[in-house]
Design a protein around this motif. Sequence first.
Motif, mmCIF file in Angstrom:
data_model
loop_
_atom_site.group_PDB
_atom_site.id
_atom_site.type_symbol
_atom_site.label_atom_id
_atom_site.label_comp_id
_atom_site.label_asym_id
_atom_site.label_seq_id
_atom_site.Cartn_x
_atom_site.Cartn_y
_atom_site.Cartn_z
ATOM 1 N N GLU A 57 0.826 -1.204 0.000
ATOM 2 C CA GLU A 57 0.000 0.000 0.000
ATOM 3 C C GLU A 57 0.863 1.258 0.000
ATOM 4 N N THR A 58 1.957 1.221 0.750
ATOM 5 C CA THR A 58 2.864 2.370 0.788
ATOM 6 C C THR A 58 3.534 2.570 -0.567
ATOM 7 N N GLU A 59 3.983 1.479 -1.174
ATOM 8 C CA GLU A 59 4.635 1.588 -2.481
ATOM 9 C C GLU A 59 3.644 2.032 -3.552
ATOM 10 N N ASP A 60 2.387 1.607 -3.447
ATOM 11 C CA ASP A 60 1.374 2.051 -4.408
ATOM 12 C C ASP A 60 1.223 3.575 -4.376
ATOM 13 N N ARG A 61 1.204 4.148 -3.174
ATOM 14 C CA ARG A 61 1.097 5.611 -3.068
ATOM 15 C C ARG A 61 2.343 6.289 -3.635
ATOM 16 N N TYR A 62 3.491 5.658 -3.407
ATOM 17 C CA TYR A 62 4.756 6.182 -3.937
ATOM 18 C C TYR A 62 4.750 6.163 -5.461
ATOM 19 N N ILE A 63 4.297 5.062 -6.024
ATOM 20 C CA ILE A 63 4.200 4.925 -7.473
ATOM 21 C C ILE A 63 3.244 5.965 -8.042
ATOM 22 N N CYS A 64 2.129 6.178 -7.351
ATOM 23 C CA CYS A 64 1.126 7.122 -7.827
ATOM 24 C C CYS A 64 1.694 8.529 -7.955
ATOM 25 N N SER A 65 2.411 9.004 -6.924
ATOM 26 C CA SER A 65 2.970 10.356 -6.994
ATOM 27 C C SER A 65 4.066 10.441 -8.052
ATOM 28 N N ALA A 66 4.797 9.343 -8.270
ATOM 29 C CA ALA A 66 5.814 9.330 -9.329
ATOM 30 C C ALA A 66 5.163 9.435 -10.703
ATOM 31 N N ASN A 67 4.068 8.702 -10.909
ATOM 32 C CA ASN A 67 3.369 8.743 -12.194
ATOM 33 C C ASN A 67 2.775 10.119 -12.462
ATOM 34 N N ASN A 68 2.241 10.751 -11.418
ATOM 35 C CA ASN A 68 1.696 12.097 -11.575
ATOM 36 C C ASN A 68 2.789 13.085 -11.976
ATOM 37 N N ALA A 69 3.937 12.998 -11.294
ATOM 38 C CA ALA A 69 5.051 13.892 -11.617
ATOM 39 C C ALA A 69 5.543 13.657 -13.037
ATOM 40 N N LYS A 113 14.512 12.391 -9.043
ATOM 41 C CA LYS A 113 14.099 11.584 -10.196
ATOM 42 C C LYS A 113 12.624 11.240 -10.102
ATOM 43 N N HIS A 114 12.195 10.873 -8.910
ATOM 44 C CA HIS A 114 10.805 10.517 -8.644
ATOM 45 C C HIS A 114 9.859 11.651 -9.027
ATOM 46 N N CYS A 115 10.287 12.887 -8.766
ATOM 47 C CA CYS A 115 9.413 14.058 -8.951
ATOM 48 C C CYS A 115 9.656 14.793 -10.267
ATOM 49 N N GLY A 116 10.492 14.249 -11.128
ATOM 50 C CA GLY A 116 10.715 14.885 -12.422
ATOM 51 C C GLY A 116 11.459 16.200 -12.342
ATOM 52 N N ALA A 117 12.357 16.322 -11.371
ATOM 53 C CA ALA A 117 13.112 17.564 -11.188
ATOM 54 C C ALA A 117 14.555 17.387 -11.630
ATOM 55 N N ASN A 118 15.201 18.501 -11.879
ATOM 56 C CA ASN A 118 16.613 18.506 -12.244
ATOM 57 C C ASN A 118 17.414 18.901 -11.007
ATOM 58 N N LEU A 119 17.969 17.905 -10.311
ATOM 59 C CA LEU A 119 18.760 18.177 -9.116
ATOM 60 C C LEU A 119 20.183 18.530 -9.531
ATOM 61 N N ALA A 202 10.391 6.030 7.773
ATOM 62 C CA ALA A 202 9.194 5.197 7.780
ATOM 63 C C ALA A 202 8.033 5.855 7.039
ATOM 64 N N GLU A 203 8.281 7.016 6.431
ATOM 65 C CA GLU A 203 7.238 7.750 5.702
ATOM 66 C C GLU A 203 7.763 8.166 4.327
ATOM 67 N N TYR A 204 8.427 7.260 3.646
ATOM 68 C CA TYR A 204 9.062 7.671 2.389
ATOM 69 C C TYR A 204 8.063 8.110 1.340
ATOM 70 N N ASP A 205 6.845 7.568 1.381
ATOM 71 C CA ASP A 205 5.822 7.986 0.425
ATOM 72 C C ASP A 205 5.386 9.422 0.683
ATOM 73 N N VAL A 206 5.308 9.808 1.961
ATOM 74 C CA VAL A 206 4.943 11.179 2.321
ATOM 75 C C VAL A 206 6.075 12.131 1.951
ATOM 76 N N THR A 207 7.312 11.736 2.249
ATOM 77 C CA THR A 207 8.468 12.576 1.933
ATOM 78 C C THR A 207 8.568 12.833 0.432
ATOM 79 N N ALA A 208 8.324 11.807 -0.361
ATOM 80 C CA ALA A 208 8.375 11.956 -1.814
ATOM 81 C C ALA A 208 7.299 12.920 -2.301
ATOM 82 N N LEU A 209 6.085 12.782 -1.769
ATOM 83 C CA LEU A 209 4.997 13.683 -2.167
ATOM 84 C C LEU A 209 5.328 15.120 -1.787
ATOM 85 N N ASP A 210 5.932 15.316 -0.606
ATOM 86 C CA ASP A 210 6.318 16.660 -0.178
ATOM 87 C C ASP A 210 7.402 17.236 -1.080
#
Length: 355
Positions: A57-69, A113-119, A202-210
């Motif tokens: 469930e956590t990875e699904d949310r992570y995947i979702c925000s990656a796909n949106n980005a 990379k997850h968020c489509g940004a140029n670091l 323990a909140e990597y999906d939240v951190t990625a979305l942020d």
Amino acid sequence: ENPEAIIFKGPMEAGDGNREIVLAASQERTAVATFDWLGMYGALYNLENMANRIIKETEDRYICSANNAAALSEGIPEEDRVSILWASHFSGIGWSVANCPTWDSAYYCEYAKHCGANLLSRPEGMGFYKQYGGPTKYWYVNDTEMLELGQEADHWIYSKSDWDRIYGEKKELLDQFKSVKNSRVFDTQGMGSTMWYEQRLAEYDVTALDFCDVVGNAVRDDFYDNRWFRNLKSEPIGSLPACNAPDELNEPYVPPVPTCVSINRGQESTPDNTDPADGLYGGAVKEEDKTGNDGIKKDDMKKDEEIEKESMKKEEGTGEEDMEKKSDVESSSVLFSLEAILSIAIVLSVGLSGL
């Protein structure tokens, strides 16, 4: 005194292997792999199925925000994407900046990379390094190199808690940065001064979305509030609720669960059947997975199952319904308690390894 006890050790600690478990979560290269250690802790409590469900469930949310980005940044060349400077200052030494030869070199490289940004990454050969009693080289750049590297960055994440000090010392230099001029400098104190090094694991999906929210590639609703990254210009340092010890020690941990709405499919989170080859983490629904082995559509199969379950409930009366409610409450409590174990265990693993 406790010959049956299991001893947890960090990956760099020596031992004889007798009743020892090495915690190596800190050696994983990605946030997903680090969180997968929950499966090991679940096995210790005979809760593998529950652990696997939380992991998925956590990875699904992570995947979702990656796909949106990915959808929001589609077609934009790498060099034209929103740029992020990840850098902090060490007094008497210099600036420590991101180094991302590959997307999984460090957690901030992965989130970019997850968020489509140029670091912005320190170029090979720029700067100098120091060693502190070991083989690891810690690289730094001076003020001139820092200005060259990060002056035009759209956003700056300053990963320490002493921005006021460094700004006071180097105001003339820092005022030349685009991110400073536009008030787009953030630090990692959204949840306080220490939680970044603990709870975010323990909140990597939240951190990625942020992170995606900072970049501007997050799909957010009116109730969303950036949990981890604090705008230095407009937001105070965050804090945790007061700890009600000892009563609170036995209460289940309730993790934040962000709702990710896919802009491609108009539904929450992501489906079970995702294609890893589609983008960095996958997300495309395979056409053949929409039907069962006998060709019947899974939606129709699901409806039939729901009708059958409803019919069985009516025949068995309310007794089973009461049992189900009780089971749901117990399952929820164990679920949150297991997440609490994960939070403590991952932080323990990182601490033991000395990272």
